[in-house]
Write a protein that holds these residues in place. Structure first.
Motif, PDB file in Angstrom:
ATOM      1  N   GLN A  52       5.212   0.898   1.412  1.00 29.95           N
ATOM      2  CA  GLN A  52       4.828  -0.301   0.680  1.00 29.95           C
ATOM      3  C   GLN A  52       3.487  -0.169  -0.034  1.00 29.95           C
ATOM      4  OE1 GLN A  52       6.757  -2.933   0.034  1.00 29.95           O
ATOM      5  NE2 GLN A  52       8.372  -1.812   1.138  1.00 29.95           N
ATOM      6  N   LEU A  53       2.643   0.764   0.392  1.00 27.08           N
ATOM      7  CA  LEU A  53       1.345   0.929  -0.267  1.00 27.08           C
ATOM      8  C   LEU A  53       1.479   1.222  -1.771  1.00 27.08           C
ATOM      9  CD1 LEU A  53      -0.867   2.771   2.385  1.00 27.08           C
ATOM     10  CD2 LEU A  53      -1.238   0.497   1.391  1.00 27.08           C
ATOM     11  N   ILE A 105       4.330   0.858   6.112  1.00 25.78           N
ATOM     12  CA  ILE A 105       3.018   0.943   5.457  1.00 25.78           C
ATOM     13  C   ILE A 105       3.008   2.036   4.391  1.00 25.78           C
ATOM     14  CG2 ILE A 105       0.585   1.516   5.836  1.00 25.78           C
ATOM     15  CD1 ILE A 105       0.829   0.134   8.564  1.00 25.78           C
ATOM     16  N   LEU A 160       3.441  -5.189   4.660  1.00 22.94           N
ATOM     17  CA  LEU A 160       2.292  -4.449   5.190  1.00 22.94           C
ATOM     18  C   LEU A 160       1.756  -5.105   6.462  1.00 22.94           C
ATOM     19  CD1 LEU A 160       0.344  -3.539   1.911  1.00 22.94           C
ATOM     20  CD2 LEU A 160       1.408  -1.936   3.517  1.00 22.94           C
TER      21      LEU A 160
END
Length: 548
Positions: free
Chosen positions: A133-134, A130, A364
């Motif tokens: 990848q954000l 997370i 995600l």
């Protein structure tokens, strides 16, 4: 359980293989970039992981490929050798060592990984996915896809990169991410459309949206830096030219063997950890042979090194995505490797139209499933000896790396085990602790040197003018140091405090003779099963003494 055919879940496995393939492309390229290797080397290792290891592995769901955990080792080695083909020889050597470890059944070490640490690793990987990848989801690509370390190559870390993202939000990429997540979550709920994999639909829609943005000259158009970037060969000969052989003339170079051994050890540990984690995620709870996996990984690394690829391990990001996508057999892994080979050879330009934002959406969702709040709640319900090592593992992996985090989690688990072992080294019978009364210490089944401190402190706190019965009738092993502690108490300390010591149940090999002519009263107390028994430790004993 009967052995299932590899084709028993053809639709689900092909769908899962397609999803893993889409995720693997940018990860293979990103890890190669982070390792300082040719980009196509990452694709080669992904292909080998899918086709070779996927065919040989005993695991039905584990996916192998280039691993982020080896990037530092690879980067250092390539820099040290100066030429890539010498490094490839080290990969081959590492594979040979891994194969030997598998044949020697060294995979048994996997049985000693505690479940709380494995669950902590999975949760930490979810959090890292997370965090990493954000930025891609919002169109900020300063960090490559293959970098999973907390301290990033670009100087940022996983936290500061999120803050930097706030200043670089791309509306087009953000829109593609949101639409992709919506498709992944709700596509299968539409009647008759669930036959098409939701991630594939998300990728096609992402490509379509960005093509529309470009065609209309919109500011929402995603820049090439935010697209998949697979090397494009001009013709078949150029494609074949991207493969390379190791330099066997360097076989006598000791550094080649040192790097090879390092690769073998690190890759084996990561593989065994990921194999254990994958088995825990498997809906069918199947067991995968760690020794067979080491052999498969060893052969895979030999082949990867021979073709010009990076070291290969089992990788949890792709394995968990594989499971979430509905895989049930290793056919999905083989499909993903086949697609990597075919698409890299025939349609690299088409793959280069895929926005990283839509792939970030897939990851995600995968990351969220690995680190849901319910997982933390379940671990806290299991008591402190479960959740403390779990939490230490999670925090350590997120802020350092996989191996350091696992090592710290294992250390905390061992400390918890030792603490429990020390506290349960014996029992004492709760009687009236007044002058002249008896205190009966019943030794546990096994008493190791770890129990010495607790037993020593307990004996030192025995009240004066009492009778202490030390009962070893239930023990199968007593450490020499503990025997010496008991002997010193009996011969020296007890005499000084006017304590009568009665030894019973000690075996002849302990060379600590049992007390003869025990009075009927004491015999009755030793044999009595009606007295309340509590866990023995000096702190509890002191508390009992104060209460009486």
């Amino acid at each position: 359980m009967s052995r299932q055919s590899i084709f028993s879940n053809l639709k689900g496995d092909f769908s899962a293989g397609l999803v893993v393939f889409l995720i693997a492309v940018p990860l293979c390229l990103g890890i190669a970039l982070a390792s300082g290797a040719p980009l196509f080397a990452g694709m080669i290792s992904g292909i080998v992981g899918g086709l070779v290891i996927g065919s040989l592995s005993g695991s039905q769901l584990s996916v192998s490929g280039p691993a982020a955990g080896l990037t530092a080792v690879v980067l250092t080695a390539i820099t040290k050798f100066g030429v890539f083909d010498v490094f490839l020889l080290a990969v081959v050597v590492g594979g040979i060592i891994q194969l030997a470890l598998g044949l020697l059944k060294a995979g048994v070490v996997a049985n000693y990984f505690p479940s709380n640490v494995i669950k902590g690793m999975l949760t930490a990987i979810g959090i890292i996915i997370i965090l990493k990848q954000l930025p891609h989801a919002f169109g900020y690509d300063a960090d490559s896809e293959g970098d999973f370390a907390f301290i990033q190559i670009d100087g940022d870390n996983s936290i500061t990169a999120l803050l930097s993202t706030l200043n670089h939000i791309h509306l087009g990429a953000t829109l593609i991410t949101l639409v992709s997540i919506a498709i992944i979550l709700y596509w299968n709920k539409i009647p008759k459309l669930g036959v098409i994999p939701a991630p594939l639909v998300a990728v096609l829609v992402g490509v379509g949206l960005n093509t529309l943005f470009i065609a209309t000259g919109s500011v929402l158009a995603v820049a090439p830096s935010h697209l998949v970037s697979l090397p494009v060969a001009k013709d078949f000969n150029s494609f074949i030219g991207q493969f390379s052989l190791p330099d066997f003339s360097a076989i006598t170079n000791k550094d080649v063997w040192i790097v090879g051994a390092t690769i073998a050890v690190v890759a084996s540990i990561e593989t065994l950890l990921n194999l254990e984690a994958t088995d825990k995620l498997d809906p069918q709870k199947r067991y995968s042979s760690p020794n067979r996996e080491l052999q498969a990984q060893g052969i895979g690394n030999i082949v990867s090194g021979m073709l010009g690829g990076l070291p290969v391990t089992s990788v949890i990001v792709r394995s968990s995505a594989n499971i979430n996508a509905g895989a049930r057999s290793r056919l999905s892994t083989i499909v993903h490797g086949s697609l990597l080979l075919v698409c890299a050879a025939l349609i690299p330009s088409l793959l280069n139209k895929i926005p990283l934002a839509t792939l970030a959406a897939v990851l995600l969702v995968t990351g969220y499933k690995l680190c849901k709040i319910s997982i933390f709640k379940d671990m806290f319900k299991n008591g402190k000896y479960q959740w403390i090592p779990f939490l230490v593992t999670v925090v350590a992996i997120v802020f350092t790396d996989l191996l350091i985090g696992i090592a710290l989690g294992m250390a905390v688990s061992v400390i918890a085990i030792l603490r429990g072992n020390i506290r349960s080294s014996y029992f004492f019978r709760k009687e009236k602790y007044r002058t002249g009364d008896s205190i009966i210490l019943e030794l546990a089944q096994e008493v190791s040197f770890l129990n010495k401190a607790s037993i020593l402190l307990t004996l030192d706190h025995m009240p004066e003018n009492t009778t202490v019965v030390i009962d070893a009738s239930k023990t199968t092993y007593i450490d020499f140091d503990v025997l010496e502690t008991i002997r010193e108490f009996k011969d020296v300390k007890a005499v000084e405090k006017n304590i009568t010591v009665i030894l019973t149940g000690f075996r002849e090999q302990y060379k600590l003779p049992n007390t003869e002519n025990i009075s009927p009263e004491h015999q009755e107390k030793i044999a009595s099963g009606h007295v309340h028994t509590i866990t023995g430790n000096h702190e509890q004993l002191l508390k009992e003494l104060q209460l009486n």
